[in-house]
Design an enzyme around this catalytic site. Sequence first.
Site, PDB file in Angstrom:
ATOM      1  N   GLU A  91       0.797  -1.225   0.000  1.00 56.77           N
ATOM      2  CA  GLU A  91       0.000   0.000   0.000  1.00 56.77           C
ATOM      3  C   GLU A  91       0.835   1.284   0.000  1.00 56.77           C
ATOM      4  O   GLU A  91       0.767   2.087   0.938  1.00 56.77           O
ATOM      5  CB  GLU A  91      -0.966   0.011   1.188  1.00 56.77           C
ATOM      6  CG  GLU A  91      -1.997  -1.095   1.136  1.00 56.77           C
ATOM      7  CD  GLU A  91      -3.088  -0.941   2.199  1.00 56.77           C
ATOM      8  OE1 GLU A  91      -3.098   0.093   2.904  1.00 56.77           O
ATOM      9  OE2 GLU A  91      -3.917  -1.853   2.324  1.00 56.77           O
ATOM     10  N   GLU A  94      -5.159  -8.379   0.505  1.00 55.47           N
ATOM     11  CA  GLU A  94      -5.859  -8.059   1.751  1.00 55.47           C
ATOM     12  C   GLU A  94      -7.331  -7.848   1.452  1.00 55.47           C
ATOM     13  O   GLU A  94      -7.683  -7.192   0.473  1.00 55.47           O
ATOM     14  CB  GLU A  94      -5.318  -6.787   2.425  1.00 55.47           C
ATOM     15  CG  GLU A  94      -3.968  -6.928   3.082  1.00 55.47           C
ATOM     16  CD  GLU A  94      -3.526  -5.645   3.787  1.00 55.47           C
ATOM     17  OE1 GLU A  94      -4.410  -4.859   4.215  1.00 55.47           O
ATOM     18  OE2 GLU A  94      -2.307  -5.441   3.901  1.00 55.47           O
TER      19      GLU A  94
END
Length: 514
Positions: free
Chosen positions: A199, A413
């Site tokens: 991320e 995720e």
Amino acid sequence: MRGKFLSLLLLITLACIGVSAKKHSTRPRLRRNDFPQDFVFGSATSAYQCEGAAHEDGRGPSIWDSFSEKFPEKIMDGSNGSIADDSYNLYKEDVNLLHQIGFDAYRFSISWSRILPRGTLKGGINQAGIEYYNNLINQLISKGVKPFVTLFHWDLPDALENAYGGLLGDEFVNDFRDYAELCFQKFGDRVKQWTTLNEPYTMVHEGYITGQKAPGRCSNFYKPDCLGGDAATEPYIVGHNLLLAHGVAVKVYREKYQATQKGEIGIALNTAWHYPYSDSYADRLAATRATAFTFDYFMEPIVYGRYPIEMVSHVKDGRLPTFTPEESEMLKGSYDFIGVNYYSSLYAKDVPCATENITMTTDSCVSLVGERNGVPIGPAAGSDWLLIYPKGIRDLLLHAKFRYNDPVLYITENGVDEANIGKIFLNDDLRIDYYAHHLKMVSDAISIGVNVKGYFAWSLMDNFEWSEGYTVRFGLVFVDFEDGRKRYLKKSAKWFRRLLKGAHGGTNEQVAVI
């Protein structure tokens, strides 16, 4: 009279059964064979969130140690990850949990400062850190669980932050390359899936625009108590350096290790999916811009070697860096797979571009909201940012397929949190609903032709959730932070176990089918 009573009782019973059946029918019924035979099911954690042992066995401090320990007021409950789940000492138990649930793989991150306490090779290698990860990897393999390793999940060595401003410094790129190569050397004979960065957008946005996460930088007009910063310029510098660091790590892996180690390497990118607030042309463009400033921000360079046109046209005054021809060539195709982290969706509304108090967020000229005409896009979870909208994961996967040349994708995720109510709570039906609906959307995407190879549930266990501390719980496994970090399987973990053994999943709670 007795006959009337029995008849009434029967009607009530049938009505209850009908309501229960109706609720039950709202949850998709899934089997493992609804997915390809080689589809990987796993769960995920990160080093700072679960390892603990922050000051043990030669580990150096990371920016998250400094941020949470020096400024506890910046964490919702004043906590930190110095002990967390104590996975450093309890890793064998955690591997047994993965095996018990039936997962194929475990996605975890390496703590850079655990193996390079000062952040650089020159500063010395911590052999105890190397030994810990060797032990973890070997334990996973002994239980038939594949290690799926992230090199950098936000916990930059504090020494690099102090030396040259961390991600703001050009030196970061080569230091990351050296760190990545050390990991390839030490663990690459057994690790076959590497993720360079987790991320990068979150690091940019919450570390340098909102200041919510380490190193806590933002513009003074946004939040007076930020630890310095300029949200109009620094985010773009950080994003650029992260992209170059990814590129050089992939380059060294491909040139020196991939042929013999026979692994693959990629990156994990996150975004909410963005829907137009209205049917207006302006709002449709706003939804496109919102995605350009989050997901496409990193995808466009690693696929095409350039920034998205929406960013190029909206970021003024030379604040968006440019790639040299050599950097552009290095970045093009610098992935074997793309990891997708998805939790929620938002509406995008076109707004006038700001002329003062400029940040990277205002550059997009978009307002992102979670409701339209007073109606939320989906039910709320434990965190106010997480509104449950399963269809978004399918639409994001389709976007990745059609805009970016049909890449290999993993859901690296996906998960939902509930508030920490201060006692053992295992009946997490909301989480089961969340997973069932999202997995159904992933299955639908695969049936359309999206090349999704695996799915990692976030998270294996409750852990330190960054600025939210321990106020929310994402885990399939309950961790009792008040009693020796004891682990308990939640209902969702048992649901996954049934799913992975081929049984239908499902209980009687419901989430709106969207």
